[in-house]
Design an enzyme around this catalytic site. Structure first.
Site, PDB file in Angstrom:
ATOM      1  N   HIS A  59       9.158  -4.656  -6.242  1.00 50.40           N
ATOM      2  CA  HIS A  59       8.454  -3.376  -6.332  1.00 50.40           C
ATOM      3  C   HIS A  59       7.886  -3.261  -7.736  1.00 50.40           C
ATOM      4  O   HIS A  59       8.624  -3.096  -8.708  1.00 50.40           O
ATOM      5  CB  HIS A  59       9.386  -2.206  -6.038  1.00 50.40           C
ATOM      6  CG  HIS A  59       8.723  -0.871  -6.240  1.00 50.40           C
ATOM      7  ND1 HIS A  59       7.616  -0.492  -5.518  1.00 50.40           N
ATOM      8  CD2 HIS A  59       8.977   0.142  -7.103  1.00 50.40           C
ATOM      9  CE1 HIS A  59       7.222   0.709  -5.918  1.00 50.40           C
ATOM     10  NE2 HIS A  59       8.031   1.119  -6.873  1.00 50.40           N
ATOM     11  N   ASP A  61       5.610  -1.273 -10.146  1.00 50.52           N
ATOM     12  CA  ASP A  61       4.890  -0.042 -10.464  1.00 50.52           C
ATOM     13  C   ASP A  61       3.630  -0.340 -11.261  1.00 50.52           C
ATOM     14  O   ASP A  61       3.681  -1.057 -12.273  1.00 50.52           O
ATOM     15  CB  ASP A  61       5.785   0.894 -11.279  1.00 50.52           C
ATOM     16  CG  ASP A  61       6.904   1.494 -10.451  1.00 50.52           C
ATOM     17  OD1 ASP A  61       6.600   2.098  -9.420  1.00 50.52           O
ATOM     18  OD2 ASP A  61       8.082   1.352 -10.849  1.00 50.52           O
ATOM     19  N   ASP A 183       8.808   3.760  -2.487  1.00 47.47           N
ATOM     20  CA  ASP A 183       9.258   4.516  -3.658  1.00 47.47           C
ATOM     21  C   ASP A 183       8.754   5.947  -3.757  1.00 47.47           C
ATOM     22  O   ASP A 183       9.385   6.768  -4.412  1.00 47.47           O
ATOM     23  CB  ASP A 183       8.890   3.756  -4.940  1.00 47.47           C
ATOM     24  CG  ASP A 183       9.649   4.250  -6.163  1.00 47.47           C
ATOM     25  OD1 ASP A 183      10.760   4.812  -6.000  1.00 47.47           O
ATOM     26  OD2 ASP A 183       9.154   4.085  -7.290  1.00 47.47           O
ATOM     27  N   HIS A 433       2.114   6.233  -7.640  1.00 40.61           N
ATOM     28  CA  HIS A 433       3.139   7.279  -7.518  1.00 40.61           C
ATOM     29  C   HIS A 433       3.873   7.576  -8.828  1.00 40.61           C
ATOM     30  O   HIS A 433       4.758   8.440  -8.839  1.00 40.61           O
ATOM     31  CB  HIS A 433       4.133   6.926  -6.407  1.00 40.61           C
ATOM     32  CG  HIS A 433       4.844   5.629  -6.592  1.00 40.61           C
ATOM     33  ND1 HIS A 433       4.374   4.444  -6.072  1.00 40.61           N
ATOM     34  CD2 HIS A 433       5.999   5.321  -7.233  1.00 40.61           C
ATOM     35  CE1 HIS A 433       5.195   3.470  -6.386  1.00 40.61           C
ATOM     36  NE2 HIS A 433       6.191   3.975  -7.088  1.00 40.61           N
TER      37      HIS A 433
END
Length: 992
Positions: A59, A61, A183, A433
């Protein structure tokens, strides 16, 4: 289709004027390698066993604790050890060592950067991995967007950008089958609707309210069918949705990344600490326990987490062993089968199970991870960045449109080389996000803003070139990005200038213009030379304070402009040397301001609003408005107290503090505008503004610097208290589109135990919210994403600003305490709320176009001195305005001679007697300067032909399986739009 045959097909279609259809992306059939991607590449499962799908993933970001570039390169590891380029290097290397291994990748913004740096031989190797389904893309947008604070138009753009790159690079094998939002902090119904219309077969996420999860685990409803629209005919917006068992982390004890502390599998019995039996036993326990709360004999485990797989060998070496040793027990009667898998392979098995699934029609907001930890603060966090992102979206749409309307000269013209791609990438990253959500570190927020500013600089060149071509004038254009604080050096100093007003909407708009000036009287004339009513008013004290020497205008010139659809008009402004003085400011509160549509009254003693009336409909409500702050809980005294922070809203009391019971006021009344200026405290002020031709009341609020000398964090709200009998119901929008009903202390799908009476009743407001009863509806249109709720009967509160002194312990490790070089003592934020009062059956006829104007506002550009006599003063890119129900959502250059067009029906099926009807648009009669030579329809994300888009079908527990209905258009060129429908077309065009 080979290139030559495509050219021939296009040439024939041009001659015949027919419907154009051509392949999207790379044709994988031309490659020599075997293509077994997608569902065909899944490993076999065993029907009489519990199949455990291990999904290796990372994951990544697109900015959070570090900037997107720092994350890519692995810079600033003193903040967080993370380097995406090394992750992709390592994963590819490890996939090549074992054909059974699988990996999924999500964030195209990172993959795009990495791909550009690879050799052609490495690119070919990666293509082979993709073609064999060993490397699979899921989600595929430029980023994994936030779901609470993003606007649907920007989400569609960023998804289109990422998916287009995958399509053009890898062809059909690059197309993700699954949406993957592991997420984001709550999930919007509109996102599910968009994903369904983008062709995804399913959607997986990691976070949902702890009470909701507990109920779903008991009922085995962690996998469900989400019906994400009340207007689109099922199954158009139906989306199978799966809730992952452990967020997006591996099971406890099974994390084998270099960032983890779990022991590796030690499988040599001759060495110390042999642990295979223990590992297998623990794994079987976890797998069997997980299977008890899911419906089928298939379960999924996410084997990875934040920025993992930088040394992928650690993961794969242990996963290989885990699979081998667990499956070896099958010979002894074990009924557990472990395999490398992907979310799409797991989804395929759920589909094959042919079960019925629980149906959901609301959304997953608000999200709490425990009783006092509601993630509702980020709905408002970093309000200045949220507004800048919204303005940037408006500017990007204008940039895209003018690139099409101006033709090739827009990209290379008298003002240099301009481009829209830089702005598109900046906006796409901003949807992440931890970007527009406001949940990043301060230096990362600064980087997002810097990227948007840089993108706008590139777009300004393009816009100037395009307008030069359309106006037949290469005069220098000036952009004034600080008009909200009355700063524009040209208008402040010039005696004669012109204003070009470009309208990005497909219908005419009337828009109030306020220009900073130092003269006392001016004349304004429109494109036909007719005089326009204009007035000069003094700059408010609040504006003078927040400018901080960035501008020196003492007055503002106010007039209304009328701009044609998808076009511009021009106004000429001249200083009058001996004109009358500016409108005088009256101290004290007027009892009434009104125009021909609205009447607003004030309490003479308090200076506050007291009522609002719609003179057309002859309705009136009591209305008071004031500003308050909640005292944020802090973690200073005890670790057991959850503090407010970037994510979490946790007031320490349900009663907010009033900032000022009364307001000092002064007023200005002119023929163009009436204003009541209110001061509630040294750090909160407002202008209540009513323009001559407006059906909406404007509240322009200014908040900050929020004082913290008392060591108290503050969460600032404005609250509207009315005589409307709401019965605890209120309504908020989902990502700027469909409206959802909310009720205080209530969740539609489970029995709520309310533990936070304020934060637990806050919802995201992206563009509007309203309260109503049978007679009256008060709608509030916002200029950015904010959080709000209806805590009291007849009231609506909206959080405007937050300044907090403690971190909320969710990873950002920084209090939300914004300052800047201009405001070192604390950020000052300014914004607008627009209020409309209508009868409920017709309220949408007003608030739909009103919100549209705020999202896509006119762009003003300025030219000093007299215009050249041959300048074209007015232009519309449309032959006629579109009907009120239709919104031109996208007009963007796709390639050299084709453009992407999205048309949207912007009304829900139930909200308007007049506009909730099907509407037909003729594509060949749409544009004034473009000939449409061919058309093909695409899915929403423009990566599949609409006719070829096929999705899994699913059956709800109650009711029949919905069958996809097809609606015939009246003709090839006439397209019908039904309520809430968005249709996407690729048009082959030529400039007239």
């Amino acid at each position: 289709m080979a290139a030559k045959s495509l050219q021939l097909a296009v040439a024939l279609l041009f001659l015949l004027g027919g419907v154009l259809s051509f392949p999207l992306g790379q044709d994988t059939k031309d490659t020599k390698d075997t293509v077994t991607c997608g569902y065909e590449s899944c490993h076999a499962t065993k029907p009489n066993m519990l199949n455990v799908h291990l999904v290796p993933h990372t994951h990544d970001d697109v900015g959070w604790l570090k900037t997107v570039d720092q994350y890519f390169y692995g810079d600033r590891n003193d903040i967080q050890h993370a380097g995406v380029q090394y992750i992709l290097d390592s994963v590819v290397d490890q996939l090549l060592k074992n054909p059974d291994r699988r990996f999924i990748y999500v964030e195209t913004a990172f993959f795009y950067r990495w791909w550009k740096q690879q050799s052609s031989s490495m690119q070919q190797t990666v293509k082979q991995l993709v073609n064999e389904g060993r490397l699979e893309f899921v989600n595929g947008g430029w980023c994994m967007s936030d779901e609470a604070t993003t606007h649907y138009s920007a989400v569609i753009d960023q998804m289109t950008m990422g998916l287009r790159f995958l399509n053009e690079t890898f062809g059909a094998c690059g197309r993700p089958r699954v949406a993957w939002h592991i997420d984001p902090f709550g999930h919007a119904r509109e996102h599910a609707s968009m994903f369904a219309q983008m062709g995804y077969d399913g959607f997986f996420f990691g976070r949902l309210d702890y009470q909701d999860r507990n109920r779903r685990m008991l009922a085995k409803e962690q996998e469900l069918l989400w019906r994400a629209s009340d207007s689109l005919t099922p199954p158009v917006a139906d989306l199978f949705t799966g809730i992952l068992p452990n967020g997006y982390n591996p099971p406890e004890g099974f994390c084998w990344d270099q960032s983890c502390d779990d022991p590796p599998i030690r499988d040599d019995p001759d060495l110390e600490d042999y642990n295979v039996d223990d590992v297998v036993r623990r794994f079987l326990t976890i797998a069997n326990s997980q299977s008890m709360v899911y419906k089928t004999n298939h379960i999924i485990m996410t084997m990875g987490s934040d920025f993992q797989y930088e040394n992928a060998n650690l993961w794969y070496k242990n996963l290989d062993k885990l699979i081998r040793y667990v499956n070896a027990l099958q010979s002894n009667g074990s009924k557990v089968n472990v395999l490398y898998s992907t979310p799409s392979c797991y989804l395929q098995e759920l589909h094959r199970a042919n079960l019925t699934w629980a149906l959901k029609t609301d959304d997953f907001f608000p999200y709490a991870d425990s009783a006092h930890d509601f993630w509702t603060g980020y709905f408002t966090s970093r309000p200045a960045l949220k507004r800048y992102e919204r303005i940037s979206n408006s500017n990007l749409q204008t940039c895209n449109q003018l690139e099409v309307l101006g033709g090739p000269v827009s990209r290379k013209g008298p003002f240099g080389e301009g481009d829209s791609q830089t702005m598109k990438k900046a906006m796409a990253v901003a949807q992440h996000h931890d970007a527009v959500s406001g949940t990043e570190k301060q230096h990362v927020a600064n980087d997002y803003a810097r990227k948007l500013a840089n993108g706008w600089q590139h777009c300004q060149v393009l816009v100037s070139n395009s307008l030069a071509a359309l106006t037949d004038s290469s005069a220098k254009r000036i952009y004034c990005d600080n008009l909200n604080i009355s700063v524009c050096p040209l208008t402040e100093s010039s005696k004669k200038f012109s204003v070009n007003v470009y309208n990005p909407l497909a219908r005419p708009v009337t828009w109030p213009v306020r220009l900073p000036v130092n003269g006392t009287a001016y004349t304004v004339s429109d494109a036909n030379g007719k005089p326009v009513d204009c007035q000069v008013v003094s700059v408010s004290k609040a504006t003078q304070e927040v400018r901080r020497n960035r501008g020196f205008a003492v007055n503002e010139l106010v007039f209304q402009v009328q701009a044609p659809p998808l076009g511009y008009t021009t106004y000429s402004v001249s200083l009058l040397q001996h004109g009358p003085p500016p409108a005088s400011t009256q101290r004290g509160t007027p009892t009434v301001i009104q125009n021909k549509f609205l009447k607003v009254t004030f309490d003479a003693d308090t200076g506050l609003l007291s009522s609002l009336s719609n003179l057309e409909t002859q309705q009136s409500i009591k209305l008071t408005q004031n500003f308050y702050w909640y005292n944020a809980s802090d973690g200073n005294n005890s670790l057991s107290i959850q503090p407010s922070g970037a994510y979490i809203f946790r007031p320490n009391s349900s009663t907010p503090f009033v900032i000022g019971k009364t307001a000092k006021t002064e007023s200005i009344q002119t023929s163009a505008v009436q204003e009541v200026r209110q001061w509630f405290s040294p750090w909160v002020s407002q202008v209540v503004r009513l323009y001559a031709d407006s059906r909406a009341l404007e509240l322009e609020w200014t908040v900050g610097p929020v004082p913290i000398h008392d060591s108290l964090g503050k969460e600032v709200i404005t609250r509207l208290d009315t005589s409307i009998n709401t019965d605890e119901y209120f309504y908020t929008d989902s990502n700027g589109r469909e409206m959802l009903q909310r009720k205080k202390d209530f969740r539609p799908t489970w029995q709520l135990k309310q533990s936070e009476p304020i934060a637990g009743n806050y919802y995201p407001i992206n563009s509007r919210a309203f309260i109503k009863d049978d007679v009256d509806q008060l709608t509030v249109v916002t200029d950015r994403s904010q959080g709000g709720g209806s805590i009291h009967n007849g009231s609506l509160e909206i959080m405007l600003h937050r300044r907090l002194l403690y971190d909320d312990v969710r990873g950002v490790a920084e209090p939300l305490n914004e300052t800047s070089h201009i405001f070192p003592e604390g950020l000052v934020v300014r914004g607008r709320l627009l209020l409309s009062l209508d009868r409920p059956p017709s309220a949408a006829d007003a608030h739909r176009p009103l919100a549209e104007e705020v999202v896509l506002q006119p762009l003003l550009t300025f030219t000093d001195g007299d215009l050249h006599p041959n300048t074209r003063l007015e232009f519309s890119g449309l032959q006629a305005a579109l009907p009120p129900a239709v919104h031109l959502l996208t007009l963007s250059q796709w390639d050299e001679d084709s453009v992407l067009l999205r048309l949207e029906h912007q009304f829900q099926s139930w909200e308007s007697k007049v506009n909730s009807q099907p509407v037909t648009v003729n594509l060949q009669k749409l544009f004034s300067t473009l000939d449409v030579l061919g058309v093909s329809e695409l899915n929403l994300s423009a990566n599949q032909w609409k006719g070829e888009m096929k999705r899994f079908d699913w059956t709800p527990q109650k009711g029949d399986k919905p069958l996809l209905k097809t609606f015939e258009d009246p003709s090839t060129w006439e397209v019908a739009l039904r309520p809430m429908e968005i249709r996407t077309f690729l048009l082959r065009v030529s400039l007239r």
